[in-house]
Design an enzyme around this catalytic site. Structure first.
Site, mmCIF file in Angstrom:
data_model
loop_
_atom_site.group_PDB
_atom_site.id
_atom_site.type_symbol
_atom_site.label_atom_id
_atom_site.label_comp_id
_atom_site.label_asym_id
_atom_site.label_seq_id
_atom_site.Cartn_x
_atom_site.Cartn_y
_atom_site.Cartn_z
ATOM 1 N N SER A 97 1.373 31.659 -45.129
ATOM 2 C CA SER A 97 2.570 32.117 -45.808
ATOM 3 C C SER A 97 3.038 31.282 -46.969
ATOM 4 C CB SER A 97 3.692 32.288 -44.791
ATOM 5 O OG SER A 97 4.831 32.848 -45.388
ATOM 6 N N ASP A 216 3.897 44.220 -45.260
ATOM 7 C CA ASP A 216 4.674 43.009 -45.515
ATOM 8 C C ASP A 216 5.978 43.327 -46.248
ATOM 9 O OD1 ASP A 216 5.514 40.356 -46.201
ATOM 10 O OD2 ASP A 216 3.430 39.724 -46.043
ATOM 11 N N HIS A 272 5.035 40.638 -42.174
ATOM 12 C CA HIS A 272 4.612 39.300 -42.546
ATOM 13 C C HIS A 272 4.288 38.416 -41.345
ATOM 14 C CE1 HIS A 272 4.126 36.131 -45.419
ATOM 15 N NE2 HIS A 272 5.026 35.363 -44.833
#
Length: 290
Positions: A97, A216, A272
């Site tokens: 991330s 996402d 995500h």
């Protein structure tokens, strides 16, 4: 697995090694990075997993994920890797991330010793972001107003140095401003003068794996997870890595790596950093065993 929050490092040496990163997280959180570390250790007998702390304790480690100059973080990681005797034969790296995925890539580009073998980027924003989590500017007037307001301050020297998120804020409407004042992203993405060392070092990777989360709602634009981004000069139309100047001029060596079969693009359903243990083991563990 529950969604990870964002910023931490782990390095592994087995037969191979790894180092992972995520923001807002710490090296030792048993519900996120700790669970990934444990799963890898269960799957690969004899693996060495090194969790790198950026700071003197867990609190500093977490805070530094938001407020410490990314260039300084990269220097810290490179120093720790170089001092670990168990990694000297090479290691695999994994980044999760915000920030740390391309931060991990910066380690490969800037610090070739010890050598990184495979880089796995899980939901990393390689071309940066131009939007807020769950607030896509292209579909919301309010979000777009906030995005425009951020542009006004994101490239000031103070904000660039002290706010990690600003260091990968990528404004396609003000390309010259971004290229001139971005302290980190514009440099590692070779968007100023080409650094031949960066290109040479990145091409030493055996594999560069990029994972994109198809639903996402945090990364905007999500195409950044596969090195795509908004076309310069506007904020609606996207281009893939292969369509970009970065690729066509091969400023990072990604075109050569792609032709050599070194780039791997993986997609998974879900928001995500939402993936199952089974998905991780089936799709990512083979790269860590190599």
């Amino acid at each position: 697995l529950s969604p990870l929050t964002d910023f931490n490092y782990i390095c592994m040496n087995l037969p191979c090694d790894v180092f992972m990163c995520v923001v807002g997280d710490s090296c030792c959180n048993p519900l996120s990075m700790g669970s990934i570390k444990k799963m890898i250790e269960e799957q690969i007998s004899g693996v060495y997993v090194l969790s790198l702390m950026i700071g003197k304790n867990v609190v500093q480690d977490t805070e530094n994920g938001f407020f410490m100059d990314v260039n300084e973080q990269v220097d810290t990681v490179c120093s720790q890797l170089a001092q670990d005797k168990r990694l000297q034969g090479g290691y695999n790296a994994m980044g999760f991330s915000q920030g740390r995925s391309f931060c991990t890539r910066a380690v490969a580009q800037r610090c070739p010793s010890p050598p990184m073998k495979t880089l796995i980027s899980v939901g990393g924003q390689h071309q940066g972001v131009y939007g807020l989590p769950r607030c896509p500017g292209e579909s919301s007037k309010v979000c777009d107003m906030i995005r425009e307001a951020l542009n006004a301050g994101a490239y000031s020297d103070f904000v660039q140095k002290h706010l990690v998120q600003a260091q990968y804020w990528h404004d396609p409407l003000n390309d010259d401003l971004y290229k001139t004042h971005s302290r980190f992203l514009a440099d590692i993405n070779q968007e100023r003068a080409v650094n031949e060392t960066y290109r040479k070092n990145l091409q030493q990777l055996q594999k560069f794996v990029m994972v994109k989360f198809l639903q996402d709602s945090v990364v905007d634009p999500v195409e950044s997870e596969w090195f795509g981004f908004l076309k310069t000069g506007q904020a609606k139309e996207m281009e893939t890595l292969q369509e970009s100047v970065l690729y066509k001029e091969d400023r990072l060596g990604l075109a050569a790596m792609d032709k050599a079969g070194k780039l791997v693009f993986l997609g998974t359903d879900g928001d995500h950093l939402q993936f199952s243990r089974e998905w991780f083991i089936h799709n990512l563990m083979p790269f860590l065993r190599s």
